[in-house]
Enzyme design. Structure first.
Site, PDB file in Angstrom:
ATOM      1  N   ARG A 128     -16.491   5.568  34.545  1.00 47.62           N
ATOM      2  CA  ARG A 128     -16.788   5.384  33.230  1.00 47.62           C
ATOM      3  C   ARG A 128     -18.016   4.169  32.997  1.00 47.62           C
ATOM      4  O   ARG A 128     -18.548   3.922  32.390  1.00 47.62           O
ATOM      5  CB  ARG A 128     -15.746   5.073  32.490  1.00 47.62           C
ATOM      6  CG  ARG A 128     -14.694   6.014  32.174  1.00 47.62           C
ATOM      7  CD  ARG A 128     -14.192   6.039  30.801  1.00 47.62           C
ATOM      8  NE  ARG A 128     -13.305   4.770  30.565  1.00 47.62           N
ATOM      9  CZ  ARG A 128     -12.737   4.619  29.432  1.00 47.62           C
ATOM     10  NH1 ARG A 128     -12.747   5.426  28.471  1.00 47.62           N
ATOM     11  NH2 ARG A 128     -12.156   3.511  29.101  1.00 47.62           N
ATOM     12  N   ASP A 129     -18.076   3.365  34.175  1.00 44.95           N
ATOM     13  CA  ASP A 129     -18.987   2.188  33.996  1.00 44.95           C
ATOM     14  C   ASP A 129     -19.614   1.889  35.394  1.00 44.95           C
ATOM     15  O   ASP A 129     -19.467   0.860  35.951  1.00 44.95           O
ATOM     16  CB  ASP A 129     -18.195   0.805  33.813  1.00 44.95           C
ATOM     17  CG  ASP A 129     -19.206  -0.206  33.285  1.00 44.95           C
ATOM     18  OD1 ASP A 129     -20.648   0.031  32.957  1.00 44.95           O
ATOM     19  OD2 ASP A 129     -18.715  -1.488  33.298  1.00 44.95           O
TER      20      ASP A 129
END
Lengths: 295, 454
Positions: A128-129
């Protein structure tokens, strides 16, 4: 039980909350996390992202994932001890063209990133990041390591609604940019981020860098074309307002934008930057792509 | 019944069909040591058949007994290898009254069984390999030289057919295995490319995070207290509208913590609250705040109590919260069951009942989940109760799940009259299909008769 100072010594500050330290002639990176808020109150205890990061890292065993060695508590502070790595991928590699002398090195780094993402997805973990700042490199061995799992989380299949306000804006996928608040997204989101990193490795600058969601989407569509129901089934229903789409644009020729890439490389890049998440290549398939022949 | 002539000087372990000349005629070649049932397709080198050297001639009943013993031994070997507590159901009984384990011995290299057609039929070519999915090919019938000619039955073919029937080998086609992910190929949310890897991995590690039997080492806590705590937490979970993942992880954290630390009775609820706080932080987008839990406990515990316990639990569990709970498996196994909403609700209901009861801790998470699906199918009378698709995805046969399924249905049958009724109320709601008010599967209750085996 040994205290922090008994276990580790020779502290050398790297940044405000990160230190380099030693134990038995080995170097480590120590990250200090305070569970107190600005008013010095432990309102909600251990932050959720720390619980996730530590719990996820403890389960992982992969050459390209930074190893969590130790977790220690001391009053309101947590001390996370990681293996030490000397180079930041972005500062030392992406922004320094001289470091990228060989196309083979780019290929190997990309392969390592994709291999790690495939490993994580097969363990039900969404990064996600994923962005260059969260990647470290051991220059001597040229082994790349993904760090900072604060935004990572395990997922259920089929996926639940997860927060869409995660990840650095430049590496967010169009499906996340289209959605507001809590929406469903999945493994293709991480593959998009790898595609952006691949582009950045080639151009030595971020592939997309719009300061807001709308401007970033406009940049994406300028390069890849505006999605249609044909290229992305259901796009009109998820984008909410037509204003987000902007005026229709034709995709640019990636061969002209990335003249340094061979046909296999262009094919892989286009598949990773496919606008429709359903049609985007998976990390598992990307690792098997002909571009990596000989890696 | 064709009688068998037994020669006095018969070599041990050797079956002789008929007299000397007839033997040749019926296809047992000279010099070939055809051990009892050794040539039959499903018995390649089964321990106890090939190696056995009985001191008596092999009559039909003795041969059947040897076969039964060998199969039982092979099945026992198989069940020993299971990682989880696998509990076999009642054994099938052979003609002679010898218990025969359901699972056959390993088959040799696959053989093609060609079913001879009637003149007007198509030929069906069945690949009898146990490893491959069944392959059915229709071939157009080619002209039979003499269609009216009666098929001749030699003694060998009769005996072989009987042996096959006795061993359960028939030409009945194998049940089709459904591809449960076919409809999700174009849905990126289903993560189809990774789904098999994910569940292989979870099966591999599910025992690492399993709490061991701890009630004996907790001087102030018993099974009843644990059930009261879980009952209350399910109520809290419903009020907060948290995800099911949070509930299952909460109970997992509680059990693992109680397995490594002695907890006084007055702190049991505190452990429950802190576990739910941690599970919420791990799973939820907007977890409840500590103050919410302080209010919930009727101020029995302070803010500091909860935060101190949170840190204690995290340190004791070494921050390991990424664990497979029964829910992880349940969602997959329900999908493999090709469910309707009623089955979905019933399986979840039984699984939550299992979570409330300490006795289910003796089973691994995947077995509890699979048993909940089996018990749900039995309760709702979904025939067949178990099939090849479920067997493939769960890794368990119906027999292996029967004990755990009986346990779950047992909890279900006593629920209505019990004091802990939160789960009952939750699943009596029409929104949940009111599955809790349906009668349990009678034959799965302790006094009930054995179930049909598929």
């Amino acid at each position: 039980m040994l205290t922090l100072r008994e276990k580790y010594y020779d502290f050398d500050q790297i940044s405000s909350k990160v230190f380099k330290c030693r134990r038995d002639d080995q170097f480590f990176t120590m990250k200090i996390v305070s569970i107190l808020n600005e008013e010095n109150q432990a309102n909600n205890g251990v932050p959720y992202w720390i619980i996730r990061e530590i719990s996820i890292l403890k389960e992982l065993d992969h050459i390209n994932i930074v190893r969590l060695i130790d977790v220690m508590t001391d009053g309101p502070d947590l001390f996370l001890v990681f293996e030490y790595l000397d180079n930041e991928f972005q500062a030392d590699f992406l922004k320094n063209p001289k470091m990228f002398m060989y196309p083979q090195m780019k290929k190997e780094f990309l392969y390592q990133i994709l291999n790690t993402v495939a490993y994580l997805h097969a363990r039900k973990i969404l990064l996600r990041d994923l962005r260059p700042e969260n990647i470290l490199v051991n220059v001597r061995t040229q082994v790349l390591k993904i760090a900072l799992f604060g935004a990572a989380r395990t997922f259920e299949a089929p996926l639940e609604a997860y927060s869409s306000s995660v990840g650095c804006l430049s590496y967010r996928s169009p499906e996340v940019l289209f959605q507001f608040g809590c929406e469903k997204y999945s493994t293709p989101n991480d593959v998009w981020a790898v595609g952006c990193i691949f582009g950045e490795m080639l151009l030595h600058r971020p592939l997309f860098s719009g300061p807001s969601d709308v401007e970033l989407l406009d940049e994406i569509f300028t390069l890849l074309g505006t999605p249609t129901e044909e290229t992305w089934p259901g796009v009109t229903s998820i984008c909410g307002t037509c204003a987000l789409m902007g005026p229709p644009q034709q995709p640019k020729d990636l061969a002209k934008e990335f003249p340094m890439l061979n046909p296999d490389g262009l094919d892989l890049l286009s598949k990773m930057l496919c606008l429709c998440p359903n049609y985007r290549i998976s990390a598992e398939d990307a690792v098997k792509h002909p571009y990596f022949k000989g890696v | 019944m064709a009688s068998r002539i037994v020669q006095q000087q018969q070599a041990r372990g050797e079956a002789v069909v008929g007299g000397g000349k007839q033997q040749k005629k019926n296809g047992v070649a000279d010099g070939r040591n055809r051990k009892a049932l050794g040539d039959i397709g499903n018995l390649a080198n089964v321990r106890g058949v090939v190696d056995a050297k009985p001191n008596r001639p092999i009559t039909r009943s003795f041969g059947a007994q040897l076969l039964a013993n060998a199969q039982a031994a092979a099945a026992a070997d198989n069940s020993k290898r299971q990682a989880c507590a696998n509990v076999a159901g009642p054994p099938a009984v052979a003609n002679e009254g010898v218990a025969v384990a359901k699972r056959a011995a390993p088959k040799p290299v696959s053989k093609k069984v060609i079913v001879k057609p009637k003149p007007s039929e198509k030929v069906t070519d069945i690949d009898a390999s146990p490893d491959k999915k069944e392959v059915l090919k229709d071939k157009k019938k080619e002209g039979d030289a003499n269609p009216k000619k009666k098929s001749q039955h030699t003694l060998t073919s009769v005996l072989t057919a009987r042996s096959k029937a006795a061993c359960g080998i028939t030409n009945k086609p194998k049940e089709q295995i459904i591809d449960i992910d076919a409809s999700d190929v174009d849905n990126e949310l289903a993560a189809v490319e990774y789904i098999d890897d994910i569940y292989k991995f979870y099966k591999l590690v599910e025992n690492e995070s399993r709490p061991h039997d701890y009630i004996g080492s907790q001087p102030e806590i018993n099974e009843r207290m644990r059930a009261i705590l879980v009952d209350w937490l399910i109520d809290v979970h419903t009020k907060f509208e948290l995800s099911l993942e949070t509930l299952y992880l909460t109970i997992n954290i509680i059990d693992r913590f109680l397995a490594v630390k002695t907890v006084p009775r007055r702190e049991l609820q505190l452990v429950g609250i802190s576990a739910m706080l941690m599970a919420s932080k791990y799973e939820e987008i907007w977890p409840p705040e500590v103050n919410d839990f302080v209010c919930l406990s009727d101020r029995a515990y302070t803010h500091e109590h909860i935060l101190t316990m949170e840190k204690t639990i995290l340190n004791k569990l070494e921050w390991t919260l990424t664990v497979p709970t029964p829910l992880v498996f349940l969602v997959r196994f329900i999908k493999a069951s090709v469910p309707d909403q009623e089955l979905d609700n019933m399986a979840h209901f039984l699984s939550e009942l299992g979570m409330m009861n300490y006795a289910t801790l003796m089973y691994c998470p995947s077995m509890v989940a699979a048993s909940a699906v089996l018990a749900a199918r039995c309760t709702l009378n979904k025939a067949p109760f178990w099939n090849e698709t479920l067997k493939l995805h769960t890794g368990y046969s119906q027999e292996q799940l029967m004990d755990c399924a009986r346990l779950l249905v047992g909890f279900y049958s006593t629920l209505e009259n019990g004091k802990l009724r939160v789960v009952y109320r939750k699943y009596s709601d029409p929104q949940k299909g009111a599955v809790a008010v349906l009668p349990p599967a009678k034959f799965l209750l302790p006094e009930g008769s054995a179930s049909q085996h598929s």
